[in-house]
Structures are given as C-alpha cells and as structure tokens.
Design an enzyme around this catalytic site. Structure first.
Site, PDB file in Angstrom:
ATOM      1  N   VAL A 189       0.837  -1.193   0.000  1.00 12.82           N
ATOM      2  CA  VAL A 189       0.000   0.000   0.000  1.00 12.82           C
ATOM      3  C   VAL A 189       0.881   1.255   0.000  1.00 12.82           C
ATOM      4  O   VAL A 189       1.931   1.280   0.641  1.00 12.82           O
ATOM      5  CB  VAL A 189      -0.911  -0.006   1.253  1.00 12.82           C
ATOM      6  CG1 VAL A 189      -1.780   1.248   1.311  1.00 12.82           C
ATOM      7  CG2 VAL A 189      -1.773  -1.270   1.293  1.00 12.82           C
ATOM      8  N   CYS A 190       0.434   2.296  -0.733  1.00 15.03           N
ATOM      9  CA  CYS A 190       1.072   3.607  -0.678  1.00 15.03           C
ATOM     10  C   CYS A 190       2.514   3.531  -1.184  1.00 15.03           C
ATOM     11  O   CYS A 190       2.749   3.146  -2.319  1.00 15.03           O
ATOM     12  CB  CYS A 190       0.978   4.148   0.751  1.00 15.03           C
ATOM     13  SG  CYS A 190       1.381   5.891   0.956  1.00 15.03           S
ATOM     14  N   ILE A 191       3.518   3.875  -0.363  1.00 21.83           N
ATOM     15  CA  ILE A 191       4.921   3.852  -0.776  1.00 21.83           C
ATOM     16  C   ILE A 191       5.550   2.473  -0.579  1.00 21.83           C
ATOM     17  O   ILE A 191       6.647   2.212  -1.093  1.00 21.83           O
ATOM     18  CB  ILE A 191       5.727   4.925  -0.004  1.00 21.83           C
ATOM     19  CG1 ILE A 191       7.124   5.157  -0.618  1.00 21.83           C
ATOM     20  CG2 ILE A 191       5.832   4.558   1.486  1.00 21.83           C
ATOM     21  CD1 ILE A 191       7.127   5.613  -2.062  1.00 21.83           C
ATOM     22  N   THR A 225      -1.885  -0.650  -4.256  1.00 23.23           N
ATOM     23  CA  THR A 225      -2.857   0.452  -4.373  1.00 23.23           C
ATOM     24  C   THR A 225      -2.209   1.724  -3.854  1.00 23.23           C
ATOM     25  O   THR A 225      -1.396   1.674  -2.920  1.00 23.23           O
ATOM     26  CB  THR A 225      -4.164   0.128  -3.606  1.00 23.23           C
ATOM     27  OG1 THR A 225      -5.180   1.066  -3.961  1.00 23.23           O
ATOM     28  CG2 THR A 225      -3.969   0.147  -2.109  1.00 23.23           C
TER      29      THR A 225
END
Length: 223
Positions: free
Chosen positions: A135-137, A191
């Site tokens: 997720v994210c970074i 995502t």
C-alpha cells in the site's frame, strides 16, 4: 479455516512509521472478510523519530517493533520469527516507515537496501507463490527486494517515484486511489492510498479492493 495474512508494520505514524489509517483499514477489511491478521515488525531502531504535531525531527530513539505494537494492540511478532510457511499472504501498509525502516528507499532511492528480514520474508512469499499486497509507498520496498522478478506495481502517479521503481527493475502502472494494480505473474497487488489521498474514505476504497484481491489469490490448498 481462516486464512492467515501477515501484516508487516513499520512503526506507528505516517512520518516515521506505518500510516495508521492504512494499517487499521487493512486490519478491518481482513477481519470483515473472515481472515486472521498476523501482525509483525522488525525489532530495530527507527531511522528517526518525527514529532507528528510539529512534523519536526525529535531527539528520541524508538523501536519499530515496540511502536508497531501500538497499532496491533500488543498482538505482534518479531518478523525474524515469522516464515512464509506460516502465512497464506502478506500485506505491507504504507507510511514513511515502509521506506525508512523496512528499507532506506526514502534516503537512498533506487540504491536502497532492504532490511534483511523483510527481504527474506518477501523472497519466501514469492518462492512459495503466496500473494503480497503493498500500500502507498510500500511497493518501492517490495520492488527493491524482488527486483529480479520485475514486479508490476503502482504508487499512483508520481513521476519521480515511478521512475525510481522502474530503475530498480519494477514496472510502474499509473492507478487511481480507488483502484488496484495486479501483477498476476508474481501475485503482487498494490494500491496508491495516501500517495494520492485525499482522505480516509478515498484510500479505504482501494485498500478494501486490495485486501479482497489478495485473499482471492490465496491458494485453495491453504484452506
């Protein structure tokens, strides 16, 4: 039998650890789906500590495992004691800790090194064809650890981070906050979450899709 899904945390707080919204949403959607979360983190000092009120560095030392235990309500394991054989899948929430503590991507970019225990577990998951969500970074750390597999991931649409991912051997896919990128070959689901935001309801949509896709990729023989 409930699927056992590892949730790899990197501290507690967006600027120096795991992003709390992303971590809690991951745990919520796993629980709603009837899966069992296995929280874990490396037993190590954080890169640094950020005062989240002032967003300035603080002259403190904090331990990643101890801080992550706050999110897990104390039910957490040292990643060094966890093997892929005990999990059906692994999900890594974002927050700067994913790129400061699980690896040093936030400091070194494409030249980053991944924490040895994090690298070991990610490699074990891929070797056993068990799905990984990031997720994210967090996808940047996953790509660095698994560069030889040319993983396809998303961090949203940031050109600089996307270029760094591709220079590490990954394939970047632009993606909206409510969507997911699925690398079918390597069973990796990603995502953008707070790489795009703007708010908790927005990131929740993509994280729920990620959790459900990761669960759908779990092997039938793990039931």
């Amino acid at each position: 039998m409930a699927k056992k899904i590892g949730v790899l945390l990197s501290g507690c707080g967006v600027f120096d650890g795991a992003e709390i919204h992303e971590a809690v949403l991951t745990l919520l959607f796993l629980d709603r789906a009837g899966a069992s979360a296995v929280c874990m983190a490396p037993d190590m000092d954080q890169l640094h500590v950020i005062n989240h009120y002032t967003q300035q560095p603080s002259d403190e030392r904090r331990n990643v495992l101890v801080e992550s235990a706050r999110i897990a309500r104390g039910d957490i394991q040292d990643i060094s004691t966890v093997s892929a054989d005990s999990l059906d899948a692994l999900i890594v929430p974002g927050g700067f800790g994913a790129a400061k503590n699980l690896s040093d991507f936030a400091v070194k970019g494409p030249e980053a090194q991944v924490n040895p225990q994090v690298r070991r577990l990610l490699e074990e998951m891929v070797q056993r064809s068990k799905p990984i969500g990031a997720v994210c970074i967090a996808p940047a750390t996953v790509v660095r650890a698994l560069s030889q597999k040319s993983p396809q991931v998303t961090i949203g649409s940031d050109p600089g981070t996307a270029a760094a991912i591709e220079s590490m051997g990954g394939i970047h896919c632009a993606c909206g906050v409510a969507d997911i990128c699925v690398d079918e070959k390597n069973s990796i689901v990603t995502t953008p979450a707070y790489m795009l935001g703007p708010g908790i309801k927005d990131v929740a949509a993509g994280i729920e899709k990620l959790v459900n896709k990761v669960l759908s990729l779990c092997r039938a023989d793990s039931d």
